[in-house]
Design a protein around this motif. Structure first.
Motif, PDB file in Angstrom:
ATOM      1  N   TYR A  66       0.790  -1.228   0.000  1.00  0.00           N
ATOM      2  CA  TYR A  66       0.000   0.000   0.000  1.00  0.00           C
ATOM      3  C   TYR A  66       0.821   1.276   0.000  1.00  0.00           C
ATOM      4  O   TYR A  66       0.312   2.321  -0.353  1.00  0.00           O
ATOM      5  N   GLY A  67       2.075   1.218   0.404  1.00  0.00           N
ATOM      6  CA  GLY A  67       2.891   2.431   0.409  1.00  0.00           C
ATOM      7  C   GLY A  67       2.303   3.497   1.304  1.00  0.00           C
ATOM      8  O   GLY A  67       1.539   3.209   2.211  1.00  0.00           O
ATOM      9  N   THR A  68       2.644   4.751   1.047  1.00  0.00           N
ATOM     10  CA  THR A  68       2.071   5.856   1.817  1.00  0.00           C
ATOM     11  C   THR A  68       1.622   6.940   0.852  1.00  0.00           C
ATOM     12  O   THR A  68       2.210   7.108  -0.207  1.00  0.00           O
ATOM     13  N   PRO A  69       0.586   7.687   1.151  1.00  0.00           N
ATOM     14  CA  PRO A  69      -0.244   7.484   2.332  1.00  0.00           C
ATOM     15  C   PRO A  69      -1.076   6.210   2.191  1.00  0.00           C
ATOM     16  O   PRO A  69      -1.468   5.836   1.083  1.00  0.00           O
ATOM     17  N   PHE A  70      -1.334   5.551   3.302  1.00  0.00           N
ATOM     18  CA  PHE A  70      -2.065   4.289   3.303  1.00  0.00           C
ATOM     19  C   PHE A  70      -3.504   4.497   2.848  1.00  0.00           C
ATOM     20  O   PHE A  70      -4.203   5.372   3.333  1.00  0.00           O
ATOM     21  N   ASN A  71      -3.927   3.711   1.850  1.00  0.00           N
ATOM     22  CA  ASN A  71      -5.307   3.751   1.384  1.00  0.00           C
ATOM     23  C   ASN A  71      -5.706   2.320   1.038  1.00  0.00           C
ATOM     24  O   ASN A  71      -5.243   1.765   0.043  1.00  0.00           O
ATOM     25  N   VAL A  77       0.896  -1.463  -5.311  1.00  0.00           N
ATOM     26  CA  VAL A  77       1.164  -2.662  -6.097  1.00  0.00           C
ATOM     27  C   VAL A  77       0.191  -3.741  -5.657  1.00  0.00           C
ATOM     28  O   VAL A  77      -0.026  -3.922  -4.468  1.00  0.00           O
ATOM     29  N   GLN A  78      -0.391  -4.430  -6.616  1.00  0.00           N
ATOM     30  CA  GLN A  78      -1.206  -5.598  -6.304  1.00  0.00           C
ATOM     31  C   GLN A  78      -0.956  -6.645  -7.381  1.00  0.00           C
ATOM     32  O   GLN A  78      -1.147  -6.375  -8.563  1.00  0.00           O
ATOM     33  N   LEU A  79      -0.502  -7.823  -6.962  1.00  0.00           N
ATOM     34  CA  LEU A  79      -0.264  -8.932  -7.877  1.00  0.00           C
ATOM     35  C   LEU A  79      -1.159 -10.090  -7.475  1.00  0.00           C
ATOM     36  O   LEU A  79      -1.291 -10.393  -6.301  1.00  0.00           O
ATOM     37  N   THR A 102      12.458  -4.957  -9.136  1.00  0.00           N
ATOM     38  CA  THR A 102      13.665  -4.354  -9.694  1.00  0.00           C
ATOM     39  C   THR A 102      13.205  -3.173 -10.529  1.00  0.00           C
ATOM     40  O   THR A 102      12.424  -3.342 -11.466  1.00  0.00           O
ATOM     41  N   GLY A 103      13.672  -1.971 -10.175  1.00  0.00           N
ATOM     42  CA  GLY A 103      13.190  -0.769 -10.856  1.00  0.00           C
ATOM     43  C   GLY A 103      11.711  -0.601 -10.589  1.00  0.00           C
ATOM     44  O   GLY A 103      11.270  -0.652  -9.446  1.00  0.00           O
ATOM     45  N   ASP A 104      10.925  -0.432 -11.641  1.00  0.00           N
ATOM     46  CA  ASP A 104       9.476  -0.292 -11.486  1.00  0.00           C
ATOM     47  C   ASP A 104       8.736  -1.607 -11.721  1.00  0.00           C
ATOM     48  O   ASP A 104       7.511  -1.634 -11.719  1.00  0.00           O
TER      49      ASP A 104
END
Length: 181
Positions: free
Chosen positions: A136-141, A147-149, A168-170
């Motif tokens: 979820y990274g920030t800000p959390f939502n 990212v969702q796999l 790796t990278g993006d």
């Protein structure tokens, strides 16, 4: 090897001794061997919390050397936050689901739910048994993961599976039993 190799010396190794390289800790954030606990063996002190799960024999038959996750409310929470997922990383686990009878069979969850690794249960119908990774990274939502796999194939219950998520990278990728998913 030159004795003035500052990178090698800063790593705490001897540039004149090839056997002194400590490759386990180089870049390692945490290592959980699951020997009857979720303690971090990397030396970084990122000990996990066992949330109502148990321990079982591992894939080599060693008793109490694997984490048993057999319900949605049983998992490992580890103190690893979103900042470790901004750059290159790899998460690797061996997992065996007893079944997919609960909706959210979680394998691993990060600090403040910033990342998670788990399976899909009955509410996902045709996707039941697939593996999911989210960050979820920030800000959390909760409704907008960074990212969702979701794996293309389901894994079989009662079979051990090697799961890997790598960035790796993006590019973020998932492998199941050595196959890109």
């Amino acid at each position: 090897f030159p004795s003035h190799d500052t990178e090698v010396i800063a790593d705490g190794t001897n540039p004149n001794d090839a056997n002194s390289f400590n490759n386990l800790n180089k870049g390692l954030v945490a290592y959980y061997p699951l020997n009857e606990s979720i303690d971090d063996a990397s030396g970084n002190g990122r000990h996990g919390v066992n949330v109502r799960a148990g321990f079982a024999a591992d894939r080599l038959g060693r008793d109490l050397q694997s984490f048993r996750v057999d319900d949605a409310a049983k998992y490992a929470r580890v103190p690893i936050g979103h900042e470790y997922f901004n750059d290159t990383f790899t998460i690797t686990v061996w997992v065996k689901f007893d079944h997919f009878q609960n909706d959210y069979p979680t394998i691993l969850e990060g600090e403040n739910h910033f990342f998670g690794f788990g399976g899909f249960g009955p509410i996902y119908e045709e996707q039941m048994g697939r593996i999911a990774y989210y960050d979820y990274g920030t800000p959390f939502n909760i409704y907008a993961p960074r990212v969702q796999l979701i794996s293309l194939k389901s894994v079989s219950p009662s079979q051990r599976n090697h799961l890997v998520v790598s960035k790796t990278g993006d590019t973020v990728s998932m492998w199941i039993n050595g196959e890109l998913s």
